[in-house]
Write an enzyme that holds these catalytic residues in place. Structure first.
Site, PDB file in Angstrom:
ATOM      1  N   GLY A   1       0.817  -1.213   0.000  1.00 37.78           N
ATOM      2  CA  GLY A   1       0.000   0.000   0.000  1.00 37.78           C
ATOM      3  C   GLY A   1       0.843   1.251   0.000  1.00 37.78           C
ATOM      4  N   GLU A   2       0.159   2.371  -0.006  1.00 32.05           N
ATOM      5  CA  GLU A   2       0.794   3.686  -0.010  1.00 32.05           C
ATOM      6  C   GLU A   2       0.039   4.510   1.015  1.00 32.05           C
ATOM      7  OE1 GLU A   2       3.769   6.077  -1.535  1.00 32.05           O
ATOM      8  OE2 GLU A   2       3.231   4.286  -2.660  1.00 32.05           O
ATOM      9  N   GLY A   3       0.695   4.857   2.123  1.00 29.90           N
ATOM     10  CA  GLY A   3       0.000   5.604   3.180  1.00 29.90           C
ATOM     11  C   GLY A   3       0.287   7.087   3.082  1.00 29.90           C
ATOM     12  N   GLY A   4      -0.177   7.848   4.066  1.00 32.45           N
ATOM     13  CA  GLY A   4       0.069   9.283   4.120  1.00 32.45           C
ATOM     14  C   GLY A   4       1.564   9.564   4.227  1.00 32.45           C
TER      15      GLY A   4
ATOM     16  N   GLY B   1       4.128   7.316   3.005  1.00 24.43           N
ATOM     17  CA  GLY B   1       4.938   6.741   1.937  1.00 24.43           C
ATOM     18  C   GLY B   1       4.529   5.287   1.771  1.00 24.43           C
ATOM     19  N   PRO B   2       5.358   4.487   1.074  1.00 24.88           N
ATOM     20  CA  PRO B   2       4.970   3.107   0.793  1.00 24.88           C
ATOM     21  C   PRO B   2       4.951   2.226   2.040  1.00 24.88           C
ATOM     22  CG  PRO B   2       7.199   3.541   0.026  1.00 24.88           C
ATOM     23  CD  PRO B   2       6.658   4.845   0.506  1.00 24.88           C
TER      24      PRO B   2
ATOM     25  N   LYS C   1       6.198   0.692   7.310  1.00 20.17           N
ATOM     26  CA  LYS C   1       5.791   1.952   6.688  1.00 20.17           C
ATOM     27  C   LYS C   1       7.049   2.805   6.524  1.00 20.17           C
ATOM     28  CE  LYS C   1       1.858   3.721   7.949  1.00 20.17           C
ATOM     29  NZ  LYS C   1       0.774   4.481   8.602  1.00 20.17           N
TER      30      LYS C   1
ATOM     31  N   ASP D   1      -8.083  11.723  10.886  1.00 20.61           N
ATOM     32  CA  ASP D   1      -8.190  11.198   9.519  1.00 20.61           C
ATOM     33  C   ASP D   1      -8.837   9.807   9.520  1.00 20.61           C
ATOM     34  OD1 ASP D   1      -7.975  11.480   6.780  1.00 20.61           O
ATOM     35  OD2 ASP D   1      -5.891  10.831   6.674  1.00 20.61           O
TER      36      ASP D   1
END
Length: 283
Positions: free
Chosen positions: A23-26, A28-29, A44, A142
């Site tokens: 995945g890609e979070g707020g 980075g990857p 993360k 968020d």
């Protein structure tokens, strides 16, 4: 909390192999990894071009390591070496609630009614802990379906506290740079940067509607010549006394009508435009 070195993390993720990217979070990857003792983890990686940078990274580490609840993602440790900044979390088999509900067809998971209800209650419990029971009193800022992860038994866990600001006891609200996601943001926060735990309550209401309806809040629903976001659509159906129309068609008639009605009414209470009228998460 453990401190890892870059060598250990490279070993765990097969040198950040693209096949392990989940995945890609707020920040980075995010990569799946296996530690030398066999523990599966999610790594993360803070992208070097990420504007969020060290301050938020260290804020996140300090905060999450102090928080412990069955409905929060567990932080195992971090890696701070040179310009490498990483968080090492427990790995959750079923990815995010967003992917399960409205991701690509091959990633969707058939969530029956009891499971949806359990997920909704679990998110509420996690937020009640953050707001009222943890010694930190945290506003997440968020809450959205991509920040709710599912374990192998489809229990929900809230992730991504990178944006969470400590809700200092003496400040009843925090006026802050806006950091959240359009479509989930409480109006007073989106418009004025006015932030209390009631902004999370609003976001929870949106997520509850998404769980019930099975699609994203920002997907437009057509009625005649008008198009509505999910929350507005819920209000239209309430006016028409036709709230059951909100329930995901994929469930057919296999759902508990009483529970569905409770869930819709809770979601509508939580998304009240007036923040003072929204309930506390514990109630």
């Amino acid at each position: 909390m453990s401190l890892f070195n870059v060598r250990q993390i490279k070993g765990a993720t097969n040198n950040f192999d693209i096949a392990n990217k989940i995945g890609e979070g707020g920040f980075g990857p995010v990569y799946k990894g296996r530690l030398s003792d066999g523990t599966l983890v999610a790594v993360k990686q803070l992208s070097s071009k990420s504007k969020q940078g060290n301050r938020e990274f260290l804020n996140e580490i300090g905060m999450i390591s102090a928080l412990n609840h069955p409905h929060l993602v567990k932080l195992y440790g971090c890696c701070v070496e040179g310009d490498q900044l990483m968080l090492i979390y427990e790995y959750l088999e079923n990815n995010s609630l967003a992917r399960a509900l409205f991701g690509a067809a091959e990633h969707q998971i058939k969530l029956d009614w009891p499971t949806r209800y359990k997920i909704c209650v679990g998110i509420a419990r996690g937020l009640a802990y953050l707001h009222e029971e943890s010694r930190l009193k945290v506003v997440h800022r968020d809450i959205k379906a991509t920040n709710v992860l599912l374990d192998k038994d489809l229990n929900p866990k809230i992730s991504d506290f990178g944006l969470a600001k400590l809700d200092e006891e003496e400040n009843t609200h925090i006026s802050t740079r806006i950091a959240g996601t359009y479509g989930y943001m409480a109006p007073e926060y989106a418009m004025h940067g006015y932030l209390t735990d009631k902004a999370d309550v609003y976001s929870f209401g949106i997520v509850a509607l998404e769980i019930l309806h099975g699609s994203n809040n920002t997907t437009l629903r057509q009625k005649g010549s008008e198009a509505f976001h999910l929350l507005d659509w819920a209000h239209v159906l309430k006016e028409e006394n036709n709230l059951m129309e909100l329930v995901d068609k994929r469930l057919g008639s296999n759902f508990n009508k009483e529970e569905a009605l409770i869930m819709i009414n809770v979601a509508l209470l939580c998304t009240n435009v007036t923040s003072a009228l929204r309930p506390a998460m514990s109630s």
